[in-house]
Design an enzyme around this catalytic site. Structure first.
Site, PDB file in Angstrom:
ATOM      1  N   ASP A 291      -7.980  -5.594   0.346  1.00  0.00           N
ATOM      2  CA  ASP A 291      -8.539  -6.557  -0.925  1.00  0.00           C
ATOM      3  C   ASP A 291      -8.171  -7.766  -0.710  1.00  0.00           C
ATOM      4  O   ASP A 291      -8.545  -8.710  -1.371  1.00  0.00           O
ATOM      5  CB  ASP A 291      -7.943  -6.020  -2.017  1.00  0.00           C
ATOM      6  CG  ASP A 291      -8.673  -4.745  -2.442  1.00  0.00           C
ATOM      7  OD1 ASP A 291     -10.054  -4.368  -1.987  1.00  0.00           O
ATOM      8  OD2 ASP A 291      -8.298  -3.583  -3.127  1.00  0.00           O
TER       9      ASP A 291
ATOM     10  N   HIS B 272       0.744  -1.130   0.005  1.00  0.00           N
ATOM     11  CA  HIS B 272       0.104  -0.042  -0.074  1.00  0.00           C
ATOM     12  C   HIS B 272       0.944   1.233   0.052  1.00  0.00           C
ATOM     13  O   HIS B 272       1.924   1.122   0.712  1.00  0.00           O
ATOM     14  CB  HIS B 272      -0.990   0.058   1.167  1.00  0.00           C
ATOM     15  CG  HIS B 272      -2.058   0.923   1.171  1.00  0.00           C
ATOM     16  ND1 HIS B 272      -1.957   2.105   1.515  1.00  0.00           N
ATOM     17  CD2 HIS B 272      -3.365   0.730   0.522  1.00  0.00           C
ATOM     18  CE1 HIS B 272      -3.002   2.948   1.164  1.00  0.00           C
ATOM     19  NE2 HIS B 272      -3.904   1.988   0.736  1.00  0.00           N
TER      20      HIS B 272
END
Ligand code: ACO
Length: 429
Positions: free
Chosen positions: A364, A306
């Site tokens: 996710d 991320h």
């Protein structure tokens, strides 16, 4: 504002850069006057060090893995709040009272139907179109159906557009799904919750009664809540940039949906589940971990890494717990994909490559497993993300439009192309 300053020295001249202090988080250098005074731009592709706006909505501390909606930690909201309550919080800044929540819920619920003529619009798409492709088109087309809420300078029209989009996005996504599987559209039902209604519009058929499972309803609500907003990510920045020109709200959200679809962003949930399926069994994990570490393979572990979180993504923690809970309640806790995901996470988190680059599972990584267990095809994962994020996009868009000194977004560049040269006639080329 504090009177702290940073000093930039360039070619023997010094320039003061005011230091702005946020409520929490690192200080920010104010470079707005830099070009005017020093005739230089700053270079920051990917905006890794650039704050593009002031905001009061969402805060992320990537080093400790913290996410706050209007100051409230995501874990507390996931446990105690609901999606619509969190929508209210994001949109209006405070948790609602009982009456405010009832009123907001009623307003959203009464806007869930789409203009009947939009049904014709769907029929122009190929049946095999990805639901995200359909959604980009249909949400963009909303400005052609709801003329009375496109004036961005009218606060009331902005409010109506916001409610319309929060209310209609589940209907639009469910219709995209129904169209892709050749089933009739299912109208929204006002007696159902926001999440329950979405499940019904996706899975009910006219030939049978459909009863919403409370387990799936709760899981859906939580997935939506965890995705509701995430600071100035790519799709939100897209919405803000599109909106900065005064474009209508439906066009801005359509732009956000288009951006979200990319596999480096919201498309990662689909890509992640496809990757877990491709891996298939636990014994193949080392092969894929090696591939992810090999720069020449072009392969990345989807659902890992991320831009901001350099510690665990707090949403991934809640999502993992939800995956365990939902699959357990559905009696499929021996789901092979969940086994592969957990083992992949364990191996990657012990691997020097992932440790040194601070790569952790993101939101996710586990969401697709839950969504598949609920009966959704992978192509619906990103549309569900889009539904959930709509409130974040709109809250950020509203915040930007209401800002007194709002300007059109216009980044500059480091030009590395040809300098001025004269046109060469075609005969001489
Ligand atoms: N697998 C393997 N290596 C990775 C991964 C990954 N998933 N993610 C990053 N890296 C490596 C990169 O190769 C790079 O290595 P290097 O420094 O040796 O060149 C380093 O980690 C930093 O990567 P960047 O791409 O520079 O990091 P950035 O912040 O730009 O990217 C992103 C973040 C796009 C999320 C990236 O981690 C990624 O592609 N992950 C997979 C896709 C994904 O899951 N996206 C969902 C994001 S969350 C969301 O949108 C809901």
């Amino acid at each position: 504002m504090s009177d702290r300053k940073a000093t930039l020295t360039l070619d023997g001249k010094s320039y003061d850069l005011p230091v702005l202090s946020p409520t929490v988080g690192p200080d920010v250098l104010d470079i707005r006057k830099l070009y005017g005074e020093a005739d230089v731009f700053t270079y920051d592709p990917g905006f890794t060090s650039t704050a593009a706006c002031e905001s009061t909505i969402t805060y992320i501390d990537g080093d400790v893995g913290e996410l706050l909606y209007r100051g409230y930690p995501i874990e507390q909201l996931a446990e105690k709040s609901s999606y619509l309550e969190s929508c209210y919080l994001l949109l209006y800044g405070e948790l609602p009272t009982h009456d405010q929540l009832s009123d907001f819920t009623a307003r959203v619920t009464r806007h869930t139907m789409v203009h009947e003529q939009m049904h014709q619009f769907y029929r122009g798409f190929r049946r095999d179109a990805h639901p995200m492709a359909t959604m980009v088109g249909v949400v963009g087309a909303m400005s052609a159906f709801y003329h009375d809420s496109t004036d961005v300078n009218d606060p009331w029209q902005r409010e109506v557009a916001a409610i319309r989009m929060i209310a209609k996005l589940p209907t639009i996504a469910a219709m995209a799904y129904k169209y892709s599987v050749g089933q009739p559209f299912v109208y929204p039902k006002n007696s159902l919750s926001y999440a329950g209604n979405f499940l019904s519009m996706c899975f009910a058929v006219p030939a049978e009664d459909y009863v919403v499972s409370p387990i799936l309803e709760k899981a859906m609500d939580r997935i939506m809540l965890l995705h509701a907003d995430h600071e100035q990510n790519a799709s939100t920045s897209t919405v803000r940039l599109a909106g900065s020109s005064g474009a209508n709200p439906f066009a801005c959200i359509a732009a956000g949906i288009a951006c979200l679809w990319g596999p480096a962003h919201g498309g990662a949930n689909q890509a992640c589940l496809e990757m877990l399926k491709e891996i298939g069994t636990v014994d193949r994990i080392p092969e894929y971990v090696a591939k992810a570490k090999d720069k020449n393979s072009g392969f990345r572990l989807m659902g890992f890494g991320h831009r901001v979180y350099k510690n665990f993504d707090p949403r991934a923690k809640v999502m993992k717990e939800s995956a365990d809970e939902v699959l357990g309640l559905l009696g499929i806790d021996n789901n092979p994909l969940l086994q592969v995901a957990k083992e992949l996470e364990r191996i990657a988190l012990e691997d020097e490559y992932f440790i040194s680059k601070k790569l952790y599972p993101n939101v996710d990584f586990y969401s697709g497993i839950i969504l598949e267990a609920m009966g959704f095809p992978t192509s619906m994962f990103t549309p569900i993300f889009a539904i959930s994020r709509t409130v974040g996009w709109i809250s950020q868009w509203k915040e930007m439009i209401a800002e007194k000194n709002q300007k059109i977004g216009r980044p500059r560049q480091l030009y590395i192309g040809a300098p001025r040269r004269d046109y060469v006639d075609l005969r001489h080329r």
